[in-house]
Design an enzyme around this catalytic site. Structure first.
Site, PDB file in Angstrom:
ATOM      1  N   TYR A  80      19.639 -11.122  59.446  1.00  0.00           N
ATOM      2  CA  TYR A  80      18.483 -10.466  59.798  1.00  0.00           C
ATOM      3  C   TYR A  80      18.128  -9.458  59.056  1.00  0.00           C
ATOM      4  O   TYR A  80      17.660  -7.928  58.917  1.00  0.00           O
ATOM      5  CB  TYR A  80      18.073  -9.280  61.288  1.00  0.00           C
ATOM      6  CG  TYR A  80      18.132 -10.502  61.863  1.00  0.00           C
ATOM      7  CD1 TYR A  80      16.830 -10.998  62.859  1.00  0.00           C
ATOM      8  CD2 TYR A  80      19.571 -10.970  62.629  1.00  0.00           C
ATOM      9  CE1 TYR A  80      16.752 -12.064  64.051  1.00  0.00           C
ATOM     10  CE2 TYR A  80      19.263 -11.667  63.878  1.00  0.00           C
ATOM     11  CZ  TYR A  80      18.217 -12.388  64.335  1.00  0.00           C
ATOM     12  OH  TYR A  80      18.193 -13.928  65.274  1.00  0.00           O
ATOM     13  N   TYR A 110      19.575 -12.485  75.365  1.00  0.00           N
ATOM     14  CA  TYR A 110      20.073 -13.370  73.248  1.00  0.00           C
ATOM     15  C   TYR A 110      20.612 -14.313  73.886  1.00  0.00           C
ATOM     16  O   TYR A 110      21.626 -14.202  74.893  1.00  0.00           O
ATOM     17  CB  TYR A 110      20.312 -12.479  72.919  1.00  0.00           C
ATOM     18  CG  TYR A 110      20.804 -12.453  71.455  1.00  0.00           C
ATOM     19  CD1 TYR A 110      19.953 -12.794  71.026  1.00  0.00           C
ATOM     20  CD2 TYR A 110      21.877 -12.916  71.483  1.00  0.00           C
ATOM     21  CE1 TYR A 110      20.163 -13.575  69.473  1.00  0.00           C
ATOM     22  CE2 TYR A 110      22.197 -13.284  70.325  1.00  0.00           C
ATOM     23  CZ  TYR A 110      21.557 -13.353  69.438  1.00  0.00           C
ATOM     24  OH  TYR A 110      21.651 -14.769  68.165  1.00  0.00           O
ATOM     25  N   ASP A 144      26.458 -17.776  80.172  1.00  0.00           N
ATOM     26  CA  ASP A 144      26.657 -17.256  78.377  1.00  0.00           C
ATOM     27  C   ASP A 144      27.066 -16.439  78.177  1.00  0.00           C
ATOM     28  O   ASP A 144      27.503 -15.185  78.455  1.00  0.00           O
ATOM     29  CB  ASP A 144      25.433 -17.374  77.601  1.00  0.00           C
ATOM     30  CG  ASP A 144      25.320 -16.841  76.274  1.00  0.00           C
ATOM     31  OD1 ASP A 144      26.563 -16.667  76.097  1.00  0.00           O
ATOM     32  OD2 ASP A 144      24.451 -16.704  75.755  1.00  0.00           O
ATOM     33  N   LYS A 154      32.906 -16.322  69.827  1.00  0.00           N
ATOM     34  CA  LYS A 154      32.626 -15.153  69.896  1.00  0.00           C
ATOM     35  C   LYS A 154      34.593 -14.901  69.993  1.00  0.00           C
ATOM     36  O   LYS A 154      35.488 -15.100  69.006  1.00  0.00           O
ATOM     37  CB  LYS A 154      31.899 -14.065  70.412  1.00  0.00           C
ATOM     38  CG  LYS A 154      30.558 -13.977  70.403  1.00  0.00           C
ATOM     39  CD  LYS A 154      30.286 -12.726  70.676  1.00  0.00           C
ATOM     40  CE  LYS A 154      28.903 -12.816  69.348  1.00  0.00           C
ATOM     41  NZ  LYS A 154      26.950 -12.873  70.068  1.00  0.00           N
TER      42      LYS A 154
HETATM   43  C1  LIG Z   1      26.189 -13.738  69.918  1.00  0.00           C
HETATM   44  C2  LIG Z   1      25.826 -14.418  71.169  1.00  0.00           C
HETATM   45  C3  LIG Z   1      25.219 -16.216  70.529  1.00  0.00           C
HETATM   46  C4  LIG Z   1      25.217 -16.669  69.737  1.00  0.00           C
HETATM   47  O1  LIG Z   1      25.993 -17.057  69.247  1.00  0.00           O
HETATM   48  P1  LIG Z   1      26.577 -17.198  67.119  1.00  0.00           P
HETATM   49  O2  LIG Z   1      28.633 -17.470  67.149  1.00  0.00           O
HETATM   50  O3  LIG Z   1      26.188 -16.160  66.864  1.00  0.00           O
HETATM   51  O4  LIG Z   1      25.696 -18.539  67.005  1.00  0.00           O
HETATM   52  C5  LIG Z   1      24.979 -16.403  72.190  1.00  0.00           C
HETATM   53  N1  LIG Z   1      24.960 -16.330  73.350  1.00  0.00           N
HETATM   54  C6  LIG Z   1      25.629 -14.543  73.434  1.00  0.00           C
HETATM   55  C7  LIG Z   1      25.639 -14.374  75.067  1.00  0.00           C
HETATM   56  C8  LIG Z   1      25.417 -13.916  71.967  1.00  0.00           C
HETATM   57  O5  LIG Z   1      26.164 -12.669  72.548  1.00  0.00           O
END
Ligand SMILES: *Cc1c(COP(=O)(O)O)cnc(C)c1O
Length: 433
Positions: free
Chosen positions: A21, A149, A250, A279
């Site tokens: 960004y 997100y 997620d 992550k």
């Molecule tokens: C960081 C994140 C993503 C995206 O992961 P990337 O490895 O950056 O593509 C998706 N969902 C959540 C909750 C996240 O924190």
């Protein structure tokens, strides 16, 4: 450009390299990193900073951990990469079986991909294919909540917060999904039944079209760093069952202990039908993600037209990434991570409390190894990083939020240094004007 000086290195970076960004016309200051070990990042200019970001949730064991580095060395000597089409290998199988073993009940199948965003794409595709396989051709939409997100790719962008999700400019080309209100009751607030009415109504009104609900359990991360009530998640599970809708969690940010439970959904003792991990999966060593699903979903997709799941990344299940992930998960499970996270939580709660009285501060919240100071107005990002670096701390606030999610191995003394820097900066914050 060989052996650039530090000034040359930074200048080339400024002129040619995108950062997350970022602008290439008005680039934000960046700091060149030479090395990192434990919770310390060494900068090229000789300064050292305590890492309070865990490189965006991922470096849970600290940098250059001897066990993780050794696991990667061992794997690179044996097999750095091989295609996953028609071939398999020990790192993938051992990691897959470990993840299924520790995952919430019912998740028995696993798809490896390269990044969190792609893990979300895979989850969305699986939910659509699941209904397609049963001839339910109208179920093509997702339901999600505001403030979420889920990543930067097109499928993931379409379920991010439509206003604050950083993707407003693409709205016209994104799939139109269905949004419910942001979960309003905080993690430690009194539950109120009326807080569930909006999503309940929204699902009931659109049930014919909804393939799945996708949500970050308990912690809404990059969409606003807020923590919501466990009862919301319990009711959501029941609601999805009543309306024959899949539920996708997620856990890309929250997985692997960050909230004090191995997975955030354990806070509410509910399991999803599909779960995304990323992550911290490799302890921050490499990019790897996984999408887990139930037997029912995997078998419904696989036994009906078109008979296969339609996805297959080139670097699927990369052996180095799988090997270091397996070592990271084992290291976590063998470590006293629960007490480490509890200590971080207690230290953050006590330490950040002082911010609450400050005029610039709107809210302070802490859950597990996550601390958030929400300001009343947005910070000047170009000035604030340097202020933290000067105080020996690596923090990267965004918008109105100063937040920390340190490696679990951070010492209380290091964490106190982070807290002191936050108190100092937030007392007189550099604001955008
Ligand atoms: C960081 C994140 C993503 C995206 O992961 P990337 O490895 O950056 O593509 C998706 N969902 C959540 C909750 C996240 O924190």
């Amino acid at each position: 450009m060989t052996h650039p000086t530090l000034a040359e290195l930074l200048e080339f970076d400024r002129q040619h390299l995108w950062h997350p960004y970022s602008s290439l016309v008005n680039p934000p200051p960046v700091f060149a990193v030479k090395s990192a070990s434990g919770t310390t990042i060494q900068l090229e200019d000789g300064r050292e900073v305590v890492d309070a970001m865990a490189s965006w949730w991922s470096v849970i064991h600290g940098y250059n951990h001897p066990r993780l580095t050794a696991a990667l060395h061992k794997q690179v000597d044996a097999l750095a990469h091989v295609m996953f089409g028609g071939l398999t290998h020990r790192p993938a199988v051992e990691l897959g079986s470990k993840l299924i073993e520790i995952a919430p009940p019912g998740l028995e199948h696993l798809f490896f991909s390269d990044s969190g965003s792609v893990a979300v794409e895979v989850a969305i595709k699986q939910s659509l294919q699941y209904w397609h396989a049963q001839g339910a051709s109208r179920k093509r939409k997702l339901l999600t909540v505001c403030g979420g997100y889920h990543g930067d790719t097109f499928g993931a962008m379409a379920v991010c917060d439509p206003v604050n999700g950083m993707h407003g400019l693409f709205t016209d080309v994104l799939t139109k999904h269905v949004f419910a209100d942001k979960p309003a009751i905080g993690f430690r607030e009194q539950w109120d039944e009326s807080a569930f009415e909006n999503i309940e109504q929204t699902l009931e009104n659109n049930r014919e079209e909804i393939a799945a609900v996708i949500i970050e359990p308990i912690v809404q991360g990059a969409g606003g760093m807020s923590f919501y009530h466990t009862e919301y998640l319990r009711k959501l599970r029941r609601l999805c069952d009543e309306h024959d809708t899949l539920l996708i969690f997620d856990e890309i940010a929250t997985g692997f202990g960050r909230t004090g439970k191995l997975f955030a959904c354990e806070q509410a003792a509910v399991s999803p039908d599909i779960m995304c991990l990323g992550k911290a999966l490799t302890g921050g060593y490499m990019s790897l993600a996984a999408t887990l699903c139930t037997h029912k979903i995997a078998h419904t997709i696989s036994s009906n037209e078109p008979g296969v799941f339609m996805h297959g990344p080139t670097f699927m299940a990369n052996p180095m990434a799988c090997a270091v992930a397996l070592e990271s998960v084992n290291l976590l499970l063998e470590s006293p991570w629960k007490s480490a996270v509890a200590t971080i939580e207690a230290t953050l709660k006590k330490g950040l409390e002082r911010c609450r009285e400050m005029p610039a501060v709107k809210d302070v919240r802490v859950l597990g190894a996550i601390g958030v100071v929400e300001l009343r107005s947005p910070l000047d990002m170009h000035r604030v990083s340097e202020m933290f670096v000067q105080r020996g701390v690596w923090l990267r606030p965004f918008g109105k939020l100063v937040y920390v999610m340190p490696p679990y191995v951070i010492t209380t003394q290091e964490l106190q240094k982070v807290i002191a820097a936050i108190i100092d900066v937030v007392a007189d914050p550099p604001l955008l004007n």
